[in-house]
Design an enzyme around this catalytic site. Structure first.
Site, PDB file in Angstrom:
ATOM      1  N   ARG A 198       0.696  -0.980   0.175  1.00 46.15           N
ATOM      2  CA  ARG A 198       0.292  -0.231  -0.423  1.00 46.15           C
ATOM      3  C   ARG A 198       0.912   0.763   0.305  1.00 46.15           C
ATOM      4  O   ARG A 198       1.935   1.062   0.299  1.00 46.15           O
ATOM      5  CB  ARG A 198      -1.059   0.033   1.402  1.00 46.15           C
ATOM      6  CG  ARG A 198      -2.098  -1.064   1.435  1.00 46.15           C
ATOM      7  CD  ARG A 198      -3.061  -0.651  -0.043  1.00 46.15           C
ATOM      8  NE  ARG A 198      -3.898  -1.718   0.257  1.00 46.15           N
ATOM      9  CZ  ARG A 198      -3.719  -2.856  -0.696  1.00 46.15           C
ATOM     10  NH1 ARG A 198      -3.206  -2.938  -1.601  1.00 46.15           N
ATOM     11  NH2 ARG A 198      -4.851  -3.293  -0.597  1.00 46.15           N
ATOM     12  N   HIS A 252      -1.202  -0.065 -10.073  1.00 45.57           N
ATOM     13  CA  HIS A 252      -1.785  -1.136  -8.254  1.00 45.57           C
ATOM     14  C   HIS A 252      -2.797  -2.021  -9.575  1.00 45.57           C
ATOM     15  O   HIS A 252      -3.730  -2.999  -9.252  1.00 45.57           O
ATOM     16  CB  HIS A 252      -2.901  -0.386  -7.927  1.00 45.57           C
ATOM     17  CG  HIS A 252      -2.593  -1.227  -6.588  1.00 45.57           C
ATOM     18  ND1 HIS A 252      -3.517  -0.316  -5.822  1.00 45.57           N
ATOM     19  CD2 HIS A 252      -3.414  -2.427  -6.398  1.00 45.57           C
ATOM     20  CE1 HIS A 252      -3.946  -1.228  -4.792  1.00 45.57           C
ATOM     21  NE2 HIS A 252      -3.838  -2.454  -5.171  1.00 45.57           N
TER      22      HIS A 252
HETATM   23  P1  NDP Z   1      -0.743 -11.551   5.400  1.00 57.17           P
HETATM   24  O1  NDP Z   1      -2.189 -11.175   6.558  1.00 57.17           O
HETATM   25  O2  NDP Z   1      -1.495 -12.856   4.886  1.00 57.17           O
HETATM   26  O3  NDP Z   1      -0.407 -11.327   5.538  1.00 57.17           O
HETATM   27  C1  NDP Z   1       0.613 -10.089   6.289  1.00 57.17           C
HETATM   28  C2  NDP Z   1       1.719 -10.448   6.521  1.00 57.17           C
HETATM   29  O4  NDP Z   1       2.365  -9.035   7.144  1.00 57.17           O
HETATM   30  C3  NDP Z   1       2.109 -11.013   8.061  1.00 57.17           C
HETATM   31  O5  NDP Z   1       3.311 -11.702   8.234  1.00 57.17           O
HETATM   32  C4  NDP Z   1       1.723 -10.633   9.277  1.00 57.17           C
HETATM   33  O6  NDP Z   1       2.789 -10.385  10.625  1.00 57.17           O
HETATM   34  C5  NDP Z   1       3.287  -9.128   8.957  1.00 57.17           C
HETATM   35  N1  NDP Z   1       2.512  -7.680   9.830  1.00 57.17           N
HETATM   36  C6  NDP Z   1       1.348  -7.249   9.427  1.00 57.17           C
HETATM   37  N2  NDP Z   1       1.742  -6.436  10.515  1.00 57.17           N
HETATM   38  C7  NDP Z   1       3.012  -6.029  10.998  1.00 57.17           C
HETATM   39  C8  NDP Z   1       3.914  -5.527  12.049  1.00 57.17           C
HETATM   40  N3  NDP Z   1       2.823  -4.302  12.616  1.00 57.17           N
HETATM   41  N4  NDP Z   1       4.902  -5.682  12.109  1.00 57.17           N
HETATM   42  C9  NDP Z   1       6.133  -6.792  10.712  1.00 57.17           C
HETATM   43  N5  NDP Z   1       4.918  -7.527  10.774  1.00 57.17           N
HETATM   44  C10 NDP Z   1       3.793  -7.516  10.030  1.00 57.17           C
HETATM   45  O7  NDP Z   1      -1.345 -10.809   4.291  1.00 57.17           O
HETATM   46  P2  NDP Z   1      -1.025 -11.146   2.234  1.00 57.17           P
HETATM   47  O8  NDP Z   1       0.374 -11.723   2.218  1.00 57.17           O
HETATM   48  O9  NDP Z   1      -1.860 -11.681   2.146  1.00 57.17           O
HETATM   49  O10 NDP Z   1      -1.023  -9.375   1.639  1.00 57.17           O
HETATM   50  C11 NDP Z   1      -0.618  -8.172   2.431  1.00 57.17           C
HETATM   51  C12 NDP Z   1      -0.720  -7.460   1.642  1.00 57.17           C
HETATM   52  O11 NDP Z   1      -0.512  -6.826   0.565  1.00 57.17           O
HETATM   53  C13 NDP Z   1      -2.060  -6.989   1.878  1.00 57.17           C
HETATM   54  O12 NDP Z   1      -2.082  -6.361   2.864  1.00 57.17           O
HETATM   55  C14 NDP Z   1      -2.320  -5.936   0.355  1.00 57.17           C
HETATM   56  O13 NDP Z   1      -1.868  -4.778   1.202  1.00 57.17           O
HETATM   57  C15 NDP Z   1      -1.122  -6.258  -0.221  1.00 57.17           C
HETATM   58  N6  NDP Z   1      -1.868  -6.741  -1.835  1.00 57.17           N
HETATM   59  C16 NDP Z   1      -1.341  -5.623  -2.661  1.00 57.17           C
HETATM   60  C17 NDP Z   1      -1.541  -5.921  -4.095  1.00 57.17           C
HETATM   61  C18 NDP Z   1      -1.135  -5.221  -5.279  1.00 57.17           C
HETATM   62  O14 NDP Z   1      -2.031  -5.504  -5.724  1.00 57.17           O
HETATM   63  N7  NDP Z   1      -0.669  -4.379  -5.501  1.00 57.17           N
HETATM   64  C19 NDP Z   1      -2.284  -7.514  -4.273  1.00 57.17           C
HETATM   65  C20 NDP Z   1      -2.796  -8.521  -2.965  1.00 57.17           C
HETATM   66  C21 NDP Z   1      -1.595  -7.755  -2.100  1.00 57.17           C
HETATM   67  P3  NDP Z   1       2.294 -12.000  11.433  1.00 57.17           P
HETATM   68  O15 NDP Z   1       2.510 -13.696  10.136  1.00 57.17           O
HETATM   69  O16 NDP Z   1       3.185 -12.429  12.340  1.00 57.17           O
HETATM   70  O17 NDP Z   1       0.757 -11.851  11.226  1.00 57.17           O
HETATM   71  C1  OXD Z   2      -5.836  -6.497  -2.740  1.00 60.94           C
HETATM   72  C2  OXD Z   2      -4.856  -5.409  -4.233  1.00 60.94           C
HETATM   73  O1  OXD Z   2      -4.845  -6.002  -1.661  1.00 60.94           O
HETATM   74  O2  OXD Z   2      -5.142  -5.967  -5.455  1.00 60.94           O
HETATM   75  O3  OXD Z   2      -6.038  -7.782  -3.116  1.00 60.94           O
HETATM   76  O4  OXD Z   2      -4.170  -4.421  -3.294  1.00 60.94           O
END
Ligand code: NDP
Ligand code: OXD
Length: 309
Positions: free
Chosen positions: A224, A272
């Site tokens: 993001r 995006h």
């Molecule tokens: P998940 O919820 O599976 O993973 C999030 C990860 O971030 C976890 O490892 C979590 O730790 C870690 N995390 C969260 N908060 C913190 C923190 N404060 N400090 C350290 N680590 C933290 O999410 P996804 O992998 O499914 O997706 C990640 C993001 O990717 C989405 O939220 C979205 O914003 C973005 N995205 C973007 C897309 C695009 O087209 N650009 C498409 C799809 C997703 P823990 O494992 O310990 O919980």
């Molecule tokens: C998502 C994205 O969060 O596309 O899946 O950004």
């Protein structure tokens, strides 16, 4: 009872087709054609306009059309008692892995330099950046970050990652918690951001954190835009402390036409598109979640409100 689709970015017809294939009897409505608000039991949403979910008295499920849910939590009137579920989809993850690998390998293989040589019709050989100077740090080791880290290990790169809780991923050095951030940054020649946007991650990559990267590091953000302080990133690039960035997401989307990112020679950007939800693969979990809440069960991939993701 009905499912309401709310998105300006996703295709309502393709979603209708994919959902009806699994549940031909589904009463599927597309916002703003809501009909009787009391009929709506589930909302399938991407950036829903603030306040509309609060106006659905029998809502039992808010299902994100993406992996992220920040676009839902930004609604100040979000009904607190309704479970929110995010998408976890193998095709979305695959696309994200592909996109980040493209960005990392482009940097590692110096594609920007070759593009500029091509413009000057200059036949010039450069070796790949040595693996020891292409160390990758992945912020976020969740569904997507862990898959990305594994794929990059598969290319023989040195990979480490940072998450809230500790992880064991073969070949990946794991750091976690606030204390783990600077050590991770310090060994990230290529930094990849795949964190969810939460109150703890917004503005994470500011001047101070960028200064903790090795000199000439490269920043990739496919999570993001709000995670990066854009002015601080531009200042670090202009000062030569950061060598460049590959960005898919921005604080303001669409990115305003006068934003410096558009024309900056050290920045590669995409609108995006790193991972785009495919209705055909993602619809099954929407129907499954609908069935679960009808049975009084929590939906799969329910968001933890306290953690914010
Ligand atoms: P998940 O919820 O599976 O993973 C999030 C990860 O971030 C976890 O490892 C979590 O730790 C870690 N995390 C969260 N908060 C913190 C923190 N404060 N400090 C350290 N680590 C933290 O999410 P996804 O992998 O499914 O997706 C990640 C993001 O990717 C989405 O939220 C979205 O914003 C973005 N995205 C973007 C897309 C695009 O087209 N650009 C498409 C799809 C997703 P823990 O494992 O310990 O919980
Ligand atoms: C998502 C994205 O969060 O596309 O899946 O950004």
């Amino acid at each position: 009872m009905a499912l309401l689709f709310v998105s300006d970015d996703d295709d309502p017809v393709a979603w209708g087709r994919a959902l009806w294939r699994l549940d031909p009897a589904l009463d599927y409505r597309v916002w703003p054609e809501v009909g009787a608000t009391g009929d709506i039991e589930a909302a399938l949403v991407w950036r829903p306009p603030a306040g509309i979910l609060a106006g659905l008295p029998n809502l039992a499920l808010i299902q994100s059309l993406g992996a992220g849910i920040d676009h839902i939590f930004s609604d100040p009137d979000l009904p607190a008692s309704v479970p929110v579920a995010r998408l976890v989809d193998a095709e979305l993850t695959r696309q994200m892995v592909e996109y980040v690998a493209l960005a990392v390998l482009s940097r590692h293989r110096r594609i920007d330099a070759f593009r500029s040589f091509q413009r000057d019709a200059e036949w010039r050989v450069l070796r790949p950046v040595p693996v020891a100077e292409s160390r990758v740090g992945v912020l976020g080791l969740g569904q997507i970050g862990a898959a990305v880290a594994r794929a990059l290990v598969g290319f023989g790169l040195e990979v480490s990652g940072w998450s809230r809780t500790g992880k064991h991923i073969a070949g990946v050095e794991s750091f976690h918690g606030p204390k783990g951030l600077v050590p991770l940054l310090a060994r990230s020649d290529i930094l990849v951001c795949l964190l969810p946007l939460t109150p703890r991650t917004g503005g994470l990559l500011d001047a101070r954190r960028l200064a903790a990267l090795p000199p000439g590091a490269y920043v990739i953000n496919a999570a993001r835009g709000e995670m990066v302080v854009e002015e601080d990133l531009l200042a670090a690039i202009d000062a030569g402390a950061v060598s460049g960035a590959w960005l898919d997401v921005f604080r303001t989307e669409p990115l305003p036409a006068d934003h410096r990112f558009w024309s900056h020679p050290a920045i590669t950007m995409t609108p995006h598109v790193a991972g785009l939800t495919v209705p055909e693969t993602a619809a099954a979990q929407v129907i499954e979640n609908l069935e679960r809440v009808r049975r009084g069960e929590p939906p799969r991939n329910r968001v933890d409100l306290a953690a914010g993701y």
